[in-house]
Scaffold this active site. Structure first.
Site, PDB file in Angstrom:
ATOM      1  N   ARG A  54       0.868  -1.180   0.000  1.00 32.60           N
ATOM      2  CA  ARG A  54       0.000   0.000   0.000  1.00 32.60           C
ATOM      3  C   ARG A  54       0.902   1.227   0.000  1.00 32.60           C
ATOM      4  O   ARG A  54       1.405   1.650   1.031  1.00 32.60           O
ATOM      5  CB  ARG A  54      -0.898  -0.019   1.256  1.00 32.60           C
ATOM      6  CG  ARG A  54      -2.114   0.903   1.169  1.00 32.60           C
ATOM      7  CD  ARG A  54      -2.695   1.165   2.547  1.00 32.60           C
ATOM      8  NE  ARG A  54      -1.870   2.129   3.260  1.00 32.60           N
ATOM      9  CZ  ARG A  54      -1.716   2.171   4.585  1.00 32.60           C
ATOM     10  NH1 ARG A  54      -2.325   1.296   5.359  1.00 32.60           N
ATOM     11  NH2 ARG A  54      -0.938   3.076   5.148  1.00 32.60           N
ATOM     12  N   HIS A  66      -3.605   4.927   4.285  1.00 32.53           N
ATOM     13  CA  HIS A  66      -4.777   4.046   4.352  1.00 32.53           C
ATOM     14  C   HIS A  66      -5.975   4.710   3.676  1.00 32.53           C
ATOM     15  O   HIS A  66      -6.701   4.093   2.899  1.00 32.53           O
ATOM     16  CB  HIS A  66      -5.116   3.730   5.808  1.00 32.53           C
ATOM     17  CG  HIS A  66      -6.426   3.031   5.965  1.00 32.53           C
ATOM     18  ND1 HIS A  66      -6.618   1.736   5.568  1.00 32.53           N
ATOM     19  CD2 HIS A  66      -7.627   3.457   6.445  1.00 32.53           C
ATOM     20  CE1 HIS A  66      -7.875   1.391   5.799  1.00 32.53           C
ATOM     21  NE2 HIS A  66      -8.510   2.420   6.328  1.00 32.53           N
ATOM     22  N   TYR A 122       3.630   5.980  11.564  1.00 32.70           N
ATOM     23  CA  TYR A 122       3.973   4.559  11.773  1.00 32.70           C
ATOM     24  C   TYR A 122       4.966   3.979  10.776  1.00 32.70           C
ATOM     25  O   TYR A 122       5.325   2.823  10.873  1.00 32.70           O
ATOM     26  CB  TYR A 122       2.709   3.696  11.836  1.00 32.70           C
ATOM     27  CG  TYR A 122       1.754   3.856  10.656  1.00 32.70           C
ATOM     28  CD1 TYR A 122       1.956   3.185   9.469  1.00 32.70           C
ATOM     29  CD2 TYR A 122       0.633   4.695  10.761  1.00 32.70           C
ATOM     30  CE1 TYR A 122       1.078   3.322   8.406  1.00 32.70           C
ATOM     31  CE2 TYR A 122      -0.249   4.844   9.699  1.00 32.70           C
ATOM     32  CZ  TYR A 122      -0.029   4.163   8.526  1.00 32.70           C
ATOM     33  OH  TYR A 122      -0.895   4.300   7.472  1.00 32.70           O
TER      34      TYR A 122
HETATM   35  C1  LIG Z   1     -14.828  -5.342  11.085  1.00 30.29           C
HETATM   36  C2  LIG Z   1     -14.067  -4.083  10.876  1.00 30.29           C
HETATM   37  N1  LIG Z   1     -13.239  -3.642  11.831  1.00 30.29           N
HETATM   38  C3  LIG Z   1     -12.554  -2.481  11.678  1.00 30.29           C
HETATM   39  C4  LIG Z   1     -12.666  -1.755  10.534  1.00 30.29           C
HETATM   40  C5  LIG Z   1     -11.904  -0.418  10.378  1.00 30.29           C
HETATM   41  N2  LIG Z   1     -10.902  -0.587   9.326  1.00 30.29           N
HETATM   42  C6  LIG Z   1     -11.156  -0.212   8.060  1.00 30.29           C
HETATM   43  S1  LIG Z   1      -9.943  -0.659   7.025  1.00 30.29           S
HETATM   44  C7  LIG Z   1      -9.018  -1.334   8.245  1.00 30.29           C
HETATM   45  C8  LIG Z   1      -7.716  -1.987   7.909  1.00 30.29           C
HETATM   46  C9  LIG Z   1      -7.902  -3.040   6.867  1.00 30.29           C
HETATM   47  O1  LIG Z   1      -6.693  -3.648   6.529  1.00 30.29           O
HETATM   48  P1  LIG Z   1      -6.599  -4.688   5.342  1.00 30.29           P
HETATM   49  O2  LIG Z   1      -7.653  -5.729   5.500  1.00 30.29           O
HETATM   50  O3  LIG Z   1      -5.203  -5.160   5.261  1.00 30.29           O
HETATM   51  O4  LIG Z   1      -6.997  -3.884   4.035  1.00 30.29           O
HETATM   52  P2  LIG Z   1      -6.277  -2.624   3.407  1.00 30.29           P
HETATM   53  O5  LIG Z   1      -6.821  -1.425   4.122  1.00 30.29           O
HETATM   54  O6  LIG Z   1      -4.810  -2.801   3.609  1.00 30.29           O
HETATM   55  O7  LIG Z   1      -6.676  -2.620   1.979  1.00 30.29           O
HETATM   56  C10 LIG Z   1      -9.665  -1.186   9.469  1.00 30.29           C
HETATM   57  C11 LIG Z   1      -9.136  -1.617  10.779  1.00 30.29           C
HETATM   58  C12 LIG Z   1     -13.535  -2.255   9.554  1.00 30.29           C
HETATM   59  N3  LIG Z   1     -13.734  -1.606   8.404  1.00 30.29           N
HETATM   60  N4  LIG Z   1     -14.204  -3.404   9.743  1.00 30.29           N
END
Ligand SMILES: Cc1ncc(C[n+]2csc(CCOP(=O)(O)OP(=O)(O)O)c2C)c(N)n1
Ligand SMILES: Cc1ncc(C[n+]2csc(CCOP(=O)(O)OP(=O)(O)O)c2C)c(N)n1
Ligand SMILES: [Mg+2]
Ligand SMILES: [Mg+2]
Lengths: 369, 378, 378, 369
Positions: free
Chosen positions: B277, B281, B290
């Protein structure tokens, strides 16, 4: 052409043109059987619903009859069961999942609230969710922890869900058929303490024969309406017992208890109307207003804990609609704000006849302070 | 895994352990990407890049309230999506799959509407495009993909038993579901339930993991015990492949193998695309808290688009001029999208009430009437 | 798992895949069970068997409203529990761990109270006995065990940094949590989350799976994709061992290896005991609806107690007379328990209100007062 | 010794003996900082709470200061976070877990309802659950789906939970400290749209100085009570604005909106009392009765959908207590029974000033029918 049969367990032919004596469990089984026969897209899934026929036997015999692909056991995971049902609905099926007991709906709450209830909205109507979730519900059978929960307040608060609970075999048969045919998600709360209680069930085939005016001793149209077989009858509440002095509002297993209470009260000259709410979302506010508009007094009874229970909503709807004529504040007789207790204490927890009578008395004796 | 003791007593029963575990099925081999496919990958990836980079600037300009960039994940997204047939297969995105949506032919204004805060799921028709609505719960859709996929199996079986005129389950094999999830999402219980259900039911579903190194601020090594989501497949008997997620042709090939496996009725497969990424975010995030820029540079590796470009030129698949033309088309597309996004107005408030159910309730009609009276601003 | 593509671009980062995965740690070797331990296993197993069989008859006689027998799982339960030190370790049972409770020294009347419908969690003191209350949600406690175990790590670290008089983290290693779960429970998302958390935090926890072939009516082969829960460990980097769950000494040894691994601070381990649920799921169940008596006989294999008895006699560890004495003591214990269970009265209803919180609310006091007035039957 | 400082972000020393100007986010950060300093068993855990300091920076700087072992990131799994917190509590710790947004509490509902809320009961008090779950809550920030949910009705219905929501920085600081020190599980609902709103915060150190009578210009004891620093002040509701004609009941972000409404109403000569409920379980029924006993009219306001929302409970409590004196049925101004909408429509969904004024008007103009 209809006749009254006594059927002690499963094995009624779908489409039976008869008034049958069935347990709630048998009535639900018959409804599922007929639904699977009429709708090739209907599926039944959950833990132990296939070979075993469910721990309450509600799905007994269905896998053998309609095929192990249409009535199937899943692994032991409620979020999985709901999530899979959602995907099946996206593929054009009409799933009827079961969670084995009320308390095991909690692991599926994320899928129910964030997915099942919102997919139609999120997709702007492109992906409807014709899913009926069966939940053996409420207490009264001295079962282990988490087997006696009342989740209606939670479900009723969730936008995008419809929630219904049948009080007797006829309601079970008719409401389950109505629910499964709906294009929207329905939570179907089965009062497990009533599974083995019998009652007369007018099947749809019998009702159709009746209206077809075949000259036989078919049930009258009034009987059918009373049985909740008309469309109007199926979308709202139901007067389980008419009365003049006070309205008892209940659903699920509490309807039968309130009918008992009404008999006792009648001995004291108090004429109690028992309103079986049936649909817990949307609530039939007009039926509440009509009944309490007449009786001017109401008590709402439920097993769930008191605080933030559905009784508050029912009471508030009544107050909003009938404030000007109400003689006393609506009384709530409910479970306590404690975790559902073990069998030895459940009679202390569930509203019993005494507590309901006390509630009635408080309303009748209310004096503006 | 070790085995201890004389002999598991229940070895007599089929499928119970003690019996030697079946070897994992091999994913079928597929043809390598053709030159034309490489060029198509490039066209899509450069378009996705430009739309994505533009969207970040639109957020800065106030055209979008927020945006979740997919910078650096173009190869993973476009490469995987091209392995599918949008006419019959079905894709389940997260909130970061601009590249998949573009490759599936979804209207980009309708797609961007979710970031414009117009409608949570986006405005496109999920049923028509075979791209599910935006999913904001991480891992929220993995089980839906399994259910949809199992539905295809059921259709195929009933077609096989029923009248011959049904298309499903034909010689072409099964329609396949693909579900996108991140390294962070892999920690959710639903992913386990989905993989287990998929394997038990042999559902034609591909779990496509974009392991981009981060879940907001949490690096993969504090998230994914064992270091790989694909490695979990073996525990379910699901074949899995880990692929360089910044190599578009490799992603295409890996996903094709997984799709072929599922299409043939052999059940689920996992593809884990190792990518990075490159951006924050989301536009509200501050990666400086971080990770350092030096770390970013080192961990991100070469840009997937630059890598594809190099290969295309080295292999003579297309000329510099052709690629420049694709870049120019992408820029024009971004500009058109900008105008479309600006022109996109809010949805009427009445839709809040009208779209909850297929059959709205009287109570909702009452609430809508009250809303009209008290708040409607038209 | 295969790897495709030139090289995962993020290989530079520690822990990210592409880097070769670390080999799974080996569980340490432990001494084989001594003769005295075999005798102790027998004493406990025969006691558990007699209590269990008696409980079924008590249910038939109406002394217990319901019961969930553990018939056939004595070796798995007693063998695993004996590998722990109840003074410092902590066990998290399901609803079927009579054998574990007995081995942990829990008062059996207090244990049976859950089946008498006296109190859901049972009447024993979980904090004092180090046996958590009955858990009726399958897989409900796996995460608690991980949290408790991580707490031991934190205590040890703060003891290492703090004053020297703290016992935790001493040379004896860490206190260890053991969590019991079934083949059915393994399908729950919480199990995945627990294994991943445990591995990420290197928590000293042992996942003890009793794979008894059934989750009510659903056989393991329709439940556990891939055929083994232990096999899932590799995906998290957790060492796992599958053991003949009807061989008490083998279970003891396997669990000791897992406990030693955790105690030494190397993180979690999985033990999967292959056993068989010889009885119904619970007294309300009717296994005839989903398995035949012939299948039962064939799948169950030899009785774990008979097997242990044979070995003890063959190895001359104890005499027939000594074993008969143990059987007689067990019978006496069962009779004493029967009287205790019969004598066990209901708890006062006031406890419903008093035990909700450490600090009861005024609202609960009001409800209790109303309950006293309207319903108390004393 | 106390003085008013303006602190724009984190970095206030714990134990600061001062009246500070802080945002709600800063006040919560300070409270956690002080709690970690005073209680070696306190732990903070959740997604992104460590290095990043939380997506709302409420835990900013805490890991660096109190150690990465006491303030730590978990994998992305809410059931895991809650389940682990329960186990840590069993091991004697006092965990303060966070779920990143309200909507992501749903995957943890099983652990919250069946485990966190029941462990003390199930274990007969042997295994208490001193766990405070922080939930950034409610809408108003144009966020993605599931980032604007109001779960108080669900939580308040669960026996074994206590539920609280602060309306401003002082409440945030004081209530969080009170919650974490409690031996029972508390759901702490932070109004995320108010995170960046500033207000004066009297710290405990400053308050103690004041009561220590050190002769400095310490806040008076009335000020302290007003700030909610006394025990009594922390367990009940709070009059955010006194008034005579009507009581507006609200919590979380709606308190500020109701205060605005009260100002507008005052221009028309309507003197509105604003009651900040603070504790959503247990509800301070006495405070409701006292206020509405005086004003004889009430409107309850919340963001959550109307049906089975906490507004029904509040209204019903008021009706039960004040039926004899109430001039009109309690009015509810709430979110609609629809999924929380996308940013473009959220101002249509959340009770706005107009809708609250309409509600007030309906109550004032009510005539018995
Ligand atoms: C069940 C849930 N918990 C927390 C969140 C808040 N949240 C949104 S994206 C994220 C990180 C997701 O990481 P990843 O699955 O690696 O996907 P990326 O963002 O790297 O594409 C979090 C904690 C959420 N959307 N859903
Ligand atoms: C979350 C949840 N879902 C459903 C149930 C109902 N239930 C009780 S035991 C059981 C089967 C459990 O099987 P397994 O984990 O293999 O344990 P076993 O009964 O074989 O000891 C089921 C479905 C439950 N207790 N918890
Ligand atoms: Mg990621
Ligand atoms: Mg089992």
């Amino acid at each position: 052409m209809s006749e009254t049969l006594t059927v002690s367990n499963n094995g009624v032919a779908p489409g039976a043109s008869a008034t049958l004596e069935l347990s709630l469990q048998g009535a639900l089984n018959l409804a599922l059987d007929e639904l699977l026969a009429e709708d090739p897209k209907a599926l039944v899934l959950g833990e132990d619903v296939g070979t075993l026929g469910g721990v309450f036997r509600v799905t007994s015999g269905l896998a053998a009859k309609h095929g192990a692909e249409r009535v199937f056991d899943t692994p032991l995971a409620e979020s999985g069961i709901l999530g899979m049902s959602i995907g099946l609905a996206m593929a054009g099926f009409h799933p009827v999942p079961e969670v084995q007991f009320d308390g095991f709906a909690y692991p599926a709450v994320n899928q129910i609230v964030c997915q099942l209830a919102r997919m139609n909205y999120r997709s702007r109507g492109a992906v409807p969710m014709p899913v009926t979730l069966r939940v053996p519900s409420f207490g009264g059978i001295r079962a282990p922890e988490h087997h006696g929960e009342s989740l209606e307040a939670l479900f009723a608060h969730v936008p995008g869900l419809k929630v219904v609970s049948p009080a007797d075999p006829q309601q079970g048969y008719s409401l389950l058929k109505a629910a499964v045919r709906m294009p929207d998600p329905v939570i179907f709360m089965e009062p497990k303490s009533r599974y083995w209680q019998k009652g007369l069930v007018v099947t749809e085939a019998a009702a159709n024969l009746g209206t077809a005016d075949d000259g036989g001793d078919a049930p009258s149209s009034a009987e059918i309406t009373g049985a909740g077989l008309t469309d109007a009858g199926l979308t709202g509440a139901r007067i389980a017992r008419p009365g003049r002095h006070l309205t008892l509002v209940a659903w699920g297993a509490m309807v039968a208890r309130c009918l008992q209470v009404a008999e006792l009260a009648a001995e004291d000259g108090i004429d109690v109307e028992v309103l079986d709410l049936r649909w817990l979302k949307p609530i039939d506010a007009d039926a509440l207003a009509t009944s309490v508009g007449k009786t001017r007094r109401a008590v709402v009874v439920h097993e769930a804990p008191r605080t933030s229970g559905l009784g508050a909503e029912v009471a508030q709807i009544i107050t909003e609609r009938c404030f000007g004529t109400l003689k006393a504040p609506v009384e709530r007789v409910t479970g306590f704000d404690v975790p559902y207790p073990s069998g030895d204490l459940e009679d202390e927890y569930i509203p019993n006849i005494d507590r309901i009578l006390f509630g009635i008395q408080r309303v009748l004796e209310y004096k503006r302070g | 895994m070790q085995t201890l003791g004389t002999r598991p007593t229940t070895a007599g029963r089929a499928g119970l352990a003690g019996a030697p575990r079946e070897p994992l099925p091999e994913l079928p081999a597929v043809e390598a990407a053709t030159g034309a496919e490489l060029a198509e990958l490039y066209r899509l990836m450069t378009a996705v890049r430009q739309l994505d980079v533009a969207a970040i600037s639109w957020q800065r300009q106030g055209i979008l309230p927020a945006y979740a960039p997919e910078l650096g994940q173009e190869a993973a997204q476009v490469g995987s999506a091209l392995a599918l047939d949008p006419a019959r297969d079905f894709a389940f995105p997260t909130y970061r799959e601009l590249g998949v949506a573009r490759a599936f032919g979804v209207d980009m204004v309708e797609y961007m509407s979710t970031h414009k805060a117009t409608w949570h799921g986006g405005l496109w028709d999920a049923a028509a495009t075979h791209l599910a609505p935006i999913q904001a719960v991480v891992a929220g859709s993995v089980l839906h993909a399994v259910g949809w996929a199992h539905g295809q199996t059921l259709e195929a079986r009933s077609a096989a038993n029923g009248p011959a005129n049904s298309a499903a389950g034909s010689a072409d094999g099964l329609p396949v579901a693909i579900t996108y999830l991140g390294d962070g999402a892999s920690s959710q219980g639903d992913v386990h339930e989905a993989m287990n259900f998929a394997a038990v039911f042999k559902a034609p579903v591909v779990f496509f993991v974009q392991n981009n190194g981060w879940a907001i601020s949490v690096p993969t090594e504090k998230q994914v015990a064992g270091g790989s989501v694909a490695a979990r497949g073996a525990g379910y008997g699901i074949p899995a492949v880990q692929v360089d997620g910044n190599d578009a042709a490799a992603v295409l090939e890996a996903t094709r193998r997984a799709v072929a496996h599922a299409r043939a009725g052999h059940g689920p497969a996992i593809v884990e695309a190792m990518t990075y990424r490159r951006g924050p975010h989301a536009t509200s995030d501050d990666p400086g808290r971080y990770r350092s820029l030096d770390e970013e540079r080192e961990d991100a590796g070469a840009d997937p688009i630059a890598r594809l470009r190099e290969r295309i030129l080295a292999e003579g698949v297309a000329t510099e001029a052709a690629l420049a033309e694709a870049d120019a088309a992408a820029a024009a597309e971004a500009e058109a999208l900008r105008l479309g996004v600006i022109a996109l107005g809010p949805r009427p408030g009445a839709e809040m009430f009208d779209l909850v159910f297929q059959e709205p309730t009287d109570e909702l009609k009452r609430q809508k009437a009250a809303w009209r009276e008290e708040s409607e601003h038209e």
